[in-house]
Design an enzyme around this catalytic site. Sequence first.
Site, PDB file in Angstrom:
ATOM      1  N   MET A   1      56.850   8.538  10.416  1.00 38.62           N
ATOM      2  CA  MET A   1      57.993   7.883   9.869  1.00 38.62           C
ATOM      3  C   MET A   1      57.714   7.608   8.444  1.00 38.62           C
ATOM      4  O   MET A   1      56.936   8.351   8.008  1.00 38.62           O
ATOM      5  CB  MET A   1      58.303   6.757  10.781  1.00 38.62           C
ATOM      6  CG  MET A   1      58.626   7.209  12.164  1.00 38.62           C
ATOM      7  SD  MET A   1      59.330   6.036  13.226  1.00 38.62           S
ATOM      8  CE  MET A   1      60.757   6.659  13.654  1.00 38.62           C
TER       9      MET A   1
ATOM     10  N   ASP B   1      64.434  12.370  14.849  1.00 41.83           N
ATOM     11  CA  ASP B   1      63.395  11.706  14.064  1.00 41.83           C
ATOM     12  C   ASP B   1      62.546  12.752  13.349  1.00 41.83           C
ATOM     13  O   ASP B   1      61.327  12.707  13.354  1.00 41.83           O
ATOM     14  CB  ASP B   1      62.537  10.840  14.999  1.00 41.83           C
ATOM     15  CG  ASP B   1      61.434  10.091  14.267  1.00 41.83           C
ATOM     16  OD1 ASP B   1      61.554   9.917  13.041  1.00 41.83           O
ATOM     17  OD2 ASP B   1      60.449   9.712  14.909  1.00 41.83           O
ATOM     18  N   LEU B   2      63.233  13.726  12.765  1.00 41.55           N
ATOM     19  CA  LEU B   2      62.547  14.799  12.054  1.00 41.55           C
ATOM     20  C   LEU B   2      62.167  14.324  10.655  1.00 41.55           C
ATOM     21  O   LEU B   2      63.027  13.924   9.870  1.00 41.55           O
ATOM     22  CB  LEU B   2      63.435  16.042  11.981  1.00 41.55           C
ATOM     23  CG  LEU B   2      63.764  16.668  13.346  1.00 41.55           C
ATOM     24  CD1 LEU B   2      64.803  17.770  13.194  1.00 41.55           C
ATOM     25  CD2 LEU B   2      62.500  17.206  14.002  1.00 41.55           C
ATOM     26  N   GLU B   3      60.902  14.394  10.336  1.00 45.47           N
ATOM     27  CA  GLU B   3      60.402  13.821   9.092  1.00 45.47           C
ATOM     28  C   GLU B   3      59.882  14.861   8.115  1.00 45.47           C
ATOM     29  O   GLU B   3      59.308  14.518   7.096  1.00 45.47           O
ATOM     30  CB  GLU B   3      59.314  12.792   9.417  1.00 45.47           C
ATOM     31  CG  GLU B   3      59.843  11.688  10.319  1.00 45.47           C
ATOM     32  CD  GLU B   3      58.770  10.691  10.740  1.00 45.47           C
ATOM     33  OE1 GLU B   3      57.704  10.672  10.093  1.00 45.47           O
ATOM     34  OE2 GLU B   3      59.017   9.946  11.697  1.00 45.47           O
ATOM     35  N   ASN B   4      60.086  16.119   8.446  1.00 43.06           N
ATOM     36  CA  ASN B   4      59.580  17.178   7.577  1.00 43.06           C
ATOM     37  C   ASN B   4      60.679  18.153   7.180  1.00 43.06           C
ATOM     38  O   ASN B   4      60.485  19.357   7.125  1.00 43.06           O
ATOM     39  CB  ASN B   4      58.435  17.907   8.285  1.00 43.06           C
ATOM     40  CG  ASN B   4      57.250  16.993   8.547  1.00 43.06           C
ATOM     41  OD1 ASN B   4      56.573  16.566   7.617  1.00 43.06           O
ATOM     42  ND2 ASN B   4      57.019  16.663   9.804  1.00 43.06           N
TER      43      ASN B   4
END
Length: 342
Positions: free
Chosen positions: A1, A167-170
Amino acid sequence: MVSARSVAVRARSGNVTRRLLTGLAAAALASATALTPSTAHATPPAHSAAVPAHALTGYWQNFNNGATVQKLKDVDDAYDIIAVAFADATGQPGAVTFSLDPAVGYASADDFKADIKAKQAAGKSVVVSVGGEKGTVSVNDEASAKNFADSINKLMDEYGFNGVDIDLENGLNSTYMAQALKAVHAAHSDVVVTMAPQTVDMQSPQNEYFKTALAIKDFLTVVNMQYYNSGSMNGCDGKVYAQGSVDFLTGLACIQLEGGLDPSQVGIGVPASSRAAGGGYVAPSVVNAALDCLTQGSNCGSFKPSKTYPGLRGAMTWSTNWDASNGNEFAGQVGSHVHALP
């Protein structure tokens, strides 16, 4: 996150109230994009009651990283939405799968499914979360969008999940992720869709995460931005606010509230304890002050919004496990405050 949900997470490979359409399922399909999921239903399965107007969201860890190990049935009753972290990428672009970590202690998948049903019977929603700091799911073309939608629909049918958390953080492509989520919605018209972007992802409506949220506004449940592991950020008044303060929570929430999201689609995401994140932890009293400031104009810091947003959805935490390690302080104090909002 922003760099992770927590320091420990770095070690792993890791308005609308939920809408019940009043038309036929064919109308739901017609409102979707050209993507046609192979698992579409004539009648979406009934899982649980609608998400309450003011809701508490918590992430449940399908792994052991030093926080209290829980089964779903152990999650505090204050949590209205439980995001199961995480689905895993497969060898097929965009597709995801899910399997239980033996460390959690389930004897079988059927026991896990039974716990999902029990939570739903209690009026809760259980969604499968995709991503995490090291999640490698990429949805960036028609084929991967269809693979994503088909695999999420399959997991919803197999496990009884109410929906999906993004919740994709890249990196995220708004065009194709929106298509994929619309295809999921076409197959399950009562789908619960939550999102957990990093602070930088929601600084402008022109950012891909923000654009995705706006593209699915007709059925988006809530965006619980991660107000942690980010350092200082701009508020909607153009001033810079440091994480860990009430002004950080209210000033950044204002960007989403004034950028096109309905108040019911905005939640405040914070760590459950100082051990759950590298930075940005605030006491429950600070979260509650931010909720009061945004919904009623009271208990604000130096920043006070020009108007109030009484329909604000609520709050989120990483994670129910870290909360349990901290005596369920977040569930008890923030949960009760969220549920008492007018």
